[in-house]
Design an enzyme around this catalytic site. Sequence first.
Site, PDB file in Angstrom:
ATOM      1  N   ASP A  50       1.019  -1.147  -0.096  1.00  0.00           N
ATOM      2  CA  ASP A  50      -0.070  -0.011  -0.042  1.00  0.00           C
ATOM      3  C   ASP A  50       0.922   1.126   0.016  1.00  0.00           C
ATOM      4  O   ASP A  50       1.956   1.231  -0.080  1.00  0.00           O
ATOM      5  CB  ASP A  50      -0.912  -0.117   1.273  1.00  0.00           C
ATOM      6  N   ASP A 104     -10.875   1.998  -3.886  1.00  0.00           N
ATOM      7  CA  ASP A 104     -11.273   1.024  -3.258  1.00  0.00           C
ATOM      8  C   ASP A 104     -12.575   0.567  -3.618  1.00  0.00           C
ATOM      9  O   ASP A 104     -13.665   1.174  -3.299  1.00  0.00           O
ATOM     10  CB  ASP A 104     -10.977   1.036  -1.644  1.00  0.00           C
TER      11      ASP A 104
END
Length: 423
Positions: free
Chosen positions: A162, A223
């Site tokens: 990430d 997301d």
Amino acid sequence: MVSKLSAFLLLGALCGVPPMVSGLNNGLARTPPMGWLAWERFRCDLNCKDDPDNCISEKLFLDMGTRLSEDGWTKLGYDRVNIDDCWPEKKRDAKERLVPDHERFPHGMKWLADKLAGMGVKLGIYEDYGNYTCGGYPGTLGHIETDAETFASWDIDMLKMDGCYSNVSTMNAGYVEIGDALNKTGRAVLYSCSWPDYERVTGKPINYTFIAEHCNIWRNFNDIQDSWQSVYTIIDYYGDPKNYETFGRVAGPGNFNDPDMLIVGDFSLSYEQSKAQFAFWCLMAAPLFMSNDLRSISPQAVEILQNAEIIAINQDALGKQGYRVSKSGSQELWAKPLHDKSVAVILWNRSTGGMHELMTVEFSKVGLTGAGKVSVRDLYQHKDMGSFSGSYSTYVNPAGGVVMLKLSQAASDDLGAAAAYIL
């Protein structure tokens, strides 16, 4: 003439040294990876006292690995269980190594990887390029080689990296450094990058060709959430012709765009919308990482996710990402060329009017330009619909319904255009 890299690999092999590979030379993700990932469904549930079945713990991942192994998933290619955020202790150990939470992962990650391997399932893990993960746990910045060596020692098979709490301007160098550190361990680790999404959010130009040289898969949009709106927003982003030209054409064996997890089997999608998400993810050559509860998933959701004919479209050796051919009102036509010169198509009805609508695919628009008839197979019905000249029409249910077809023309016809249609 032997290249420097080849000579290095040969010398390493003769000396018994694990080979170091550069960039994406890890031999992985020749087709989109498949498996299960915790985040969308289970997030950072840390309350193992009151919610022991759903908290982020070794029990959850063993449960999912067991279900993959025993319920037919691994036979279809779903062979990965991936941990997301919130798995480690808040502080590194005295040697600056990451440590799994002692209460939630009491046996450690190597033990968990070994248990899963015994089921035919690979273990993946999560880290962050910044100082901290998105959940506030230790990031990898300043510890890149140490973390790579730690993951290799645990027999980790995939790393999701990430980008929270990091400097986006340094990602081009930082993500490459992480990939090189993984390669240096000698263990082939599938490398999942979030790098382009952070560049997108900050408005930084994205060099997808460079990213594809250093990441096996990469996130590049929002997301996913447990909602139909989230799903169709992602599909719209991937369907935008400008985006297809920017990143869709880069996808291929060894490197794929990742529109995020499959939420089929969760709470929000209707049956028709669940079929739509799975069809689009397979057409777009996306990684197929389910984020659901395999212990309680409905038979309908299992039927969708275990559709071997549609999985074959996703796993096609040509590795081309599907694209939107046309859009007219609430109706869309999408296509994906396949290695056998056939074409997979989706007819998508976005109407909310309550009635099914008649939709048509003209064969020439998806690259089938030969003179002969085209055989049509419905991949959700598992049924040959017949052979047709010029076009095929069928009714498609509303509110996100799809019909997914495989179109094949006789070998004697001119099939070259189909495979080359978007090359």
